[in-house]
Design a protein around this motif. Structure first.
Motif, short mmCIF file in Angstrom:
data_model
loop_
_atom_site.label_atom_id
_atom_site.label_comp_id
_atom_site.label_asym_id
_atom_site.label_seq_id
_atom_site.Cartn_x
_atom_site.Cartn_y
_atom_site.Cartn_z
N LEU A 55 -74.32 -62.65 74.08
CA LEU A 55 -73.36 -61.56 74.24
C LEU A 55 -73.04 -61.30 75.70
O LEU A 55 -72.29 -60.38 76.02
N ILE A 56 -73.62 -62.10 76.59
CA ILE A 56 -73.34 -62.03 78.03
C ILE A 56 -73.62 -63.41 78.60
O ILE A 56 -74.41 -64.18 78.01
N GLU A 57 -73.00 -63.75 79.69
CA GLU A 57 -73.19 -65.06 80.30
C GLU A 57 -73.82 -64.93 81.68
O GLU A 57 -73.77 -63.87 82.31
N VAL A 58 -74.41 -66.02 82.13
CA VAL A 58 -75.01 -66.07 83.46
C VAL A 58 -73.95 -65.76 84.51
O VAL A 58 -72.83 -66.28 84.46
N GLY A 59 -74.29 -64.89 85.44
CA GLY A 59 -73.37 -64.49 86.49
C GLY A 59 -72.70 -63.16 86.24
O GLY A 59 -72.19 -62.54 87.18
N GLU A 60 -72.67 -62.71 84.99
CA GLU A 60 -72.07 -61.41 84.70
C GLU A 60 -73.03 -60.29 85.11
O GLU A 60 -74.24 -60.49 85.20
N TYR A 61 -72.46 -59.12 85.32
CA TYR A 61 -73.26 -57.96 85.72
C TYR A 61 -73.61 -57.14 84.49
O TYR A 61 -72.73 -56.78 83.69
N SER A 62 -74.88 -56.84 84.35
CA SER A 62 -75.37 -56.08 83.21
C SER A 62 -75.70 -54.65 83.63
O SER A 62 -76.07 -54.40 84.78
N THR A 63 -75.55 -53.76 82.70
CA THR A 63 -75.94 -52.36 82.89
C THR A 63 -76.88 -51.95 81.77
O THR A 63 -76.90 -52.59 80.71
N PRO A 64 -77.66 -50.89 81.96
CA PRO A 64 -78.56 -50.45 80.89
C PRO A 64 -77.80 -50.15 79.60
O PRO A 64 -76.78 -49.46 79.61
N GLY A 65 -78.29 -50.72 78.52
CA GLY A 65 -77.67 -50.51 77.22
C GLY A 65 -76.71 -51.60 76.82
O GLY A 65 -76.26 -51.63 75.66
N ARG A 66 -76.37 -52.51 77.71
CA ARG A 66 -75.44 -53.58 77.35
C ARG A 66 -76.17 -54.63 76.52
O ARG A 66 -77.27 -55.07 76.87
N ASP A 67 -75.55 -55.08 75.42
CA ASP A 67 -76.14 -56.09 74.55
C ASP A 67 -76.14 -57.43 75.26
O ASP A 67 -75.15 -57.85 75.88
#
Length: 360
Positions: free
Chosen positions: A176-188
């Motif tokens: 549901l996310i790829e390497v290099g993307e920015y994640s935030t708390p709660g993001r799947d």
């Protein structure tokens, strides 16, 4: 020459007449015993195979994604499914540890000072007001040390959160996310499914509820395969529109994968004690159904039956037969009443093993 041919023909005719008097040759059959069983009529309820644990694993920290597990990967509980860049978290942890070390040293110094001034006050060589000042300084130093220790724990927690761990064993179904993307708390981050803990979920008619109990064994099938499985849970709340309620059947070593459509065979009446035979023993004809019973003298007799409830391979039947009778399950197609039979041993497993070794 004519006399010789006539004699030969006469011999053949006499031999055929003797065979006709003796009846057909013995037939090769396989038999099994008629049994007694508790069975009930069933209904087929559509169901879907689902995992008991199917989760979208979310991040608890902010940062750039540096690793995500691939779809199809088998992940054990506690293993990472993704990692966030932990550079900043490590720096914060280092700073918190350094501050803790400094405040711990100060707390130790203030404690030793308090002990020294306590001895002086006890000896009457120092005023008590000075002791109270030293005691206050010691208490403040201890409190600061406690706060610093909590800051280290928070920094360690933030560092730990940069590694997103699997809460249970399963397979990665989707990124549901790829390497290099920015994640935030709660993001799947990924979808994780426990493919070893499956169950069939069925919306059953409310009318069958009185005949179901958690732990009861029911059948689950897809038209080609059918297995026995226990009822794991019954959701005792019906839908007012469809008049159905949910039944969950545990599937251990399931031949199906999550998402497969199956049918659950649920009892629609109380079970009865019946006489039952394997389905293969019943011969269906337009005039009715019958089975072949083999007597003690190894002769076959036809017995009319009326099939009833089914439980796996067993079918309840009504007719002139009882538990312990030997019923033909293979070779019944060409039997005639009173025909002698040869009972074959069941060597299917042995022959299968032999042929299996030569399958290549």
């Amino acid at each position: 020459m004519f006399r010789f041919v006539s004699s030969a023909v006469l011999a053949v005719m006499l031999s055929a007449g003797a065979m006709a008097q003796q009846g057909p040759p013995p037939a090769n059959v396989r038999v099994t015993d008629v049994v007694e069983a508790d069975m009930a009529p069933t209904i087929q309820s559509p169901a879907t195979v689902l995992s008991r644990r199917d989760s979208e694993i979310a991040a608890e920290a902010s940062g750039r994604i540096v690793f995500v597990a691939e779809p199809g990967d088998l992940i054990e509980a506690g293993e990472p499914v993704a990692r966030i860049d932990d550079t900043q978290a490590r720096l914060q942890l280092g700073e918190a540890r350094a501050r803790l070390a400094r405040l711990r040293a100060n707390a130790d110094y203030q404690s030793s000072e308090y002990d020294r001034w306590s001895r002086l006050v006890s000896a009457g060589t120092a005023p008590e007001t000075r002791l109270r000042e030293v005691e206050l300084a010691r208490n403040l130093a201890i409190q600061e040390q406690t706060e610093a220790r909590s800051a280290v724990q928070r920094a360690q927690l933030e560092l730990d959160r940069t590694e997103i761990l699997a809460p249970f064993s399963g397979r990665i179904v989707e990124r549901l996310i790829e390497v290099g993307e920015y994640s935030t708390p709660g993001r799947d981050i990924v979808r994780l499914v426990d493919t070893g803990s499956l169950e069939a979920r069925s919306q059953a008619p409310i009318s069958v509820a009185p005949f179901l109990t958690v732990g009861d064994t029911v059948q689950v099938g897809d038209g080609e395969r059918r297995i026995n499985a226990p009822i794991r849970a019954i959701i005792p709340v019906g839908d007012s529109t469809t008049r159905t309620f949910e039944v969950r059947v545990a599937l251990e070593d399931s031949p199906w994968i999550a998402g497969a459509g199956v049918r659950v065979y649920l009892p629609r009446a109380a079970s009865e004690h019946v006489v039952a035979v394997p389905q293969d023993a019943i011969v269906l004809r337009s005039a009715g159904s019958h089975v072949w019973i083999v007597g003690d003298d190894n002769t076959a007799q036809q017995v009319s039956v009326v099939p009833g409830s089914r439980n796996g391979d067993l079918v309840a039947v009504t007719g002139e037969l009882s538990a312990g009778d030997r019923v033909v399950v293979r070779g019944a197609e060409r039997l005639t009443p009173g025909q002698t039979v040869n009972i074959l041993e069941d060597t299917a497993s042995n022959s299968g093993a032999a042929t299996g070794g030569n399958s290549n």
